[in-house]
Structures are given as structure tokens and as C-alpha cells.
Design an enzyme around this catalytic site. Structure first.
Site, PDB file in Angstrom:
ATOM      1  N   ASP A  79      -6.182  -2.141  -5.328  1.00  0.00           N
ATOM      2  CA  ASP A  79      -5.297  -0.977  -5.285  1.00  0.00           C
ATOM      3  C   ASP A  79      -3.906  -1.292  -5.811  1.00  0.00           C
ATOM      4  OD1 ASP A  79      -4.706  -2.659  -3.171  1.00  0.00           O
ATOM      5  OD2 ASP A  79      -5.032  -1.186  -1.599  1.00  0.00           O
ATOM      6  N   ASP A 120      -5.806   1.743  10.899  1.00  0.00           N
ATOM      7  CA  ASP A 120      -6.616   2.967  11.009  1.00  0.00           C
ATOM      8  C   ASP A 120      -8.004   2.785  10.374  1.00  0.00           C
ATOM      9  OD1 ASP A 120      -5.946   2.894   8.334  1.00  0.00           O
ATOM     10  OD2 ASP A 120      -5.077   4.917   8.265  1.00  0.00           O
ATOM     11  N   HIS A 141      -8.546   1.627   7.271  1.00  0.00           N
ATOM     12  CA  HIS A 141      -8.629   1.759   5.809  1.00  0.00           C
ATOM     13  C   HIS A 141      -8.936   0.420   5.150  1.00  0.00           C
ATOM     14  CE1 HIS A 141      -4.042   1.079   5.663  1.00  0.00           C
ATOM     15  NE2 HIS A 141      -4.473   0.235   4.755  1.00  0.00           N
ATOM     16  N   GLU A 188      -8.288   5.832   2.985  1.00  0.00           N
ATOM     17  CA  GLU A 188      -7.904   6.263   4.325  1.00  0.00           C
ATOM     18  C   GLU A 188      -9.075   6.990   5.011  1.00  0.00           C
ATOM     19  OE1 GLU A 188      -5.211   5.318   5.661  1.00  0.00           O
ATOM     20  OE2 GLU A 188      -3.470   5.464   4.343  1.00  0.00           O
TER      21      GLU A 188
HETATM   22  C1  GLP Z   1      -2.418  -2.368   2.773  1.00  0.00           C
HETATM   23  C2  GLP Z   1      -3.453  -2.695   1.704  1.00  0.00           C
HETATM   24  C3  GLP Z   1      -4.775  -3.088   2.310  1.00  0.00           C
HETATM   25  C4  GLP Z   1      -4.560  -4.122   3.406  1.00  0.00           C
HETATM   26  C5  GLP Z   1      -3.686  -3.535   4.496  1.00  0.00           C
HETATM   27  C6  GLP Z   1      -3.456  -4.475   5.668  1.00  0.00           C
HETATM   28  O1  GLP Z   1      -2.520  -1.067   3.231  1.00  0.00           O
HETATM   29  N1  GLP Z   1      -3.663  -1.620   0.805  1.00  0.00           N
HETATM   30  O2  GLP Z   1      -5.621  -3.593   1.305  1.00  0.00           O
HETATM   31  O3  GLP Z   1      -5.787  -4.512   3.940  1.00  0.00           O
HETATM   32  O4  GLP Z   1      -2.434  -3.234   3.887  1.00  0.00           O
HETATM   33  O5  GLP Z   1      -2.399  -5.356   5.422  1.00  0.00           O
HETATM   34  P1  GLP Z   1      -2.097  -6.641   6.256  1.00  0.00           P
HETATM   35  O6  GLP Z   1      -3.075  -7.684   5.811  1.00  0.00           O
HETATM   36  O7  GLP Z   1      -0.688  -7.015   5.880  1.00  0.00           O
HETATM   37  O8  GLP Z   1      -2.243  -6.294   7.688  1.00  0.00           O
END
Ligand code: GLP
Length: 237
Positions: free
Chosen positions: A66, A132, A134, A139
Site C-alpha cells: 500500500d 481494527d 485491517h 479496512e
Molecule cells: C498501517 C499499514 C498496515 C500495518 C498497520 C499496523 O495501517 N497500512 O500495513 O499493518 O499500519 O502498523 P504497526 O505495525 O505499526 O502496528
């Protein structure tokens, strides 16, 4: 579905072994990349293994999950910048073989799936998870048959991710993300989760019903998925 539980360091090392096995078998593998704080330990381990000559990324191609809409690769919060800084700079990959969805020209979003297919499909996709549920930026409510597309981010996701920006107003409202179908097409998937804040969603993901309300729960349907969890993230299982 496999579940591996250990310290943050142990899970990074064990997840990295999946890359070692894959790259020994298939040096020109296609890797799916993820951002966020969670995969950083894994990326450090991959860089170490590369430096020590255990694995090479010379013939590897990567496709990231992404990107924020409106940020180009020079923005320090863009996911392109993140990947360069946290992985690509530290390994022997040809930067031309690395792809991140285009956050500026979003009209080409759906072509990303075609590019992945043309490269032979993703062999190993790494995922983190949002609180959540995702994955990527898919989402709750994202359809199962979604391919790479533009999404509006949930307010909660923007709040959680605002820790990396000066203020929430700077967090983009939209992102381009691989869809659920894109992600599920990967031959193997690993999902990493660290910390107490992920415990509840990990329980729902692994032990709850399979529902688009919890996008990560759909991974229960994938034939080759491994969850690497630290003790805190696994504490409610
Ligand atoms: C963002 C990314 C996700 C990732 C999430 C969790 O939203 N788009 O791919 O998994 O953050 O991030 P973290 O690993 O910092 O908790």
C-alpha cells in the site's frame, strides 16, 4: 494455518527463515512487502542474513501492499521512503525491481494486479495488522473480491498512524492498497503482530468468525498462512 509464538526477536528470526528457505529454492522469488513498525525487526534480520551471504535479493522482485494517496516517494512518511530506508538500502536488491503502489497517479491502481501477475505472482507476502483488523489498508467491510484500489482511511486508522506525523491533519485521508483478493493470491502469507494492543484483534482474527468486518480473519481461508506473534499479541488466545 500455523501459529508461532515467541519474543519479538525470536519471531523476527523465525519469520526470516521462511525467506531463507524460499530464496534458496527460488532465488528470483516475488516478495510482498509491508510497512508499519511491526516488520522492522524482520527487515533487520533479512539485511543481516544478506550481509552474511546467507541470502541474496539480486534476482528478487518486490511489490508492497500500500501507499498513502498524495505522498510521493521523497516524503518521509510515504511507504516508498519507508521501504528504501528500512530494507532496500540495506540489501543487494536492484531498486528497479521494487514496486510500491503509486500514491500520486491513482488512476493506475488496478494495473498493479496485472503487474504482479506478469511477474509470476507473489510467492511470500508479509502482513502486519491494524487494531481494527485491517491488512494493507483494507479496512473492515472491504469486499473479498477486491483488487488494488483507492480507499478512504478510517478515522481510527488515521489517529493510530498519526504518531508518525506532526499532527493528525497531516495524515492522508486516502490510500492505495492491494485488495483482499490480491493479498489472498499470494502463495504463502506471514502475518506478524507484536504487543498488547494487538491481542484482541489477533484473537478475533484467529479464533473468531471469518467475516469482512475483520479483514484479517479471511486469512483463515488461505492454504499457507503463518502467524508470528509475540507473547503479548498472543496473550488472549
Ligand atoms: C498501517 C499499514 C498496515 C500495518 C498497520 C499496523 O495501517 N497500512 O500495513 O499493518 O499500519 O502498523 P504497526 O505495525 O505499526 O502496528
Amino acid at each position: 494455518m500455523k501459529v508461532i509464538i515467541g519474543s519479538e526477536k525470536e519471531i523476527a528470526e523465525k519469520a526470516a527463515q521462511q525467506y531463507v528457505e524460499l530464496l534458496k529454492r527460488k532465488p528470483n522469488a516475488v516478495l510482498g512487502g509491508a510497512t508499519g513498525s511491526t516488520p522492522i525487526g524482520l527487515y533487520k534480520e533479512l539485511a543481516r542474513l544478506n550481509k552474511e551471504g546467507v541470502i541474496s535479493f539480486k534476482d528478487v522482485k518486490t511489490f508492497n501492499l500500500d501507499e498513502y494517496v498524495g505522498l510521493d516517494g521523497s516524503h518521509d512518511q510515504s511507504y516508498r521512503y519507508f521501504m528504501n530506508e528500512n530494507l532496500f538500502k540495506h540489501i543487494d536488491i536492484d531498486i528497479k525491481n521494487t514496486r510500491v503502489p503509486d500514491g500520486i497517479n491513482t488512476a493506475v491502481a488496478a494495473d498493479y494486479d496485472k503487474e504482479i501477475e506478469a511477474a509470476g505472482g507473489v510467492d511470500l507476502q508479509v502482513l502486519g495488522i491494524g487494531v481494527d483488523g485491517h491488512i494493507g489498508f483494507d479496512e473492515p467491510g472491504t469486499p473479498l473480491d477486491s483488487i488494488t484500489h483507492v480507499v478512504e482511511l478510517e478515522q481510527n486508522t488515521r489517529e493510530v498512524n498519526s504518531r508518525f506525523f506532526n499532527s493528525i491533519d497531516e495524515v492522508p485521508t486516502h490510500a492505495v492498497t492491494m485488495g483482499i483478493k490480491t493479498i489472498m493470491h499470494a502463495r504463502s502469507i506471514i502475518l506478524l503482530a507484536i504487543g498488547k494492543s494487538k491481542a484482541e484483534i489477533i484473537k478475533k482474527t484467529l479464533q473468531g468468525p471469518i467475516t469482512t468486518d475483520v479483514p484479517a480473519s479471511i486469512l483463515q481461508l488461505h492454504p499457507d498462512v503463518t502467524f508470528y506473534l509475540d507473547e503479548e499479541a498472543a496473550s488472549l488466545l
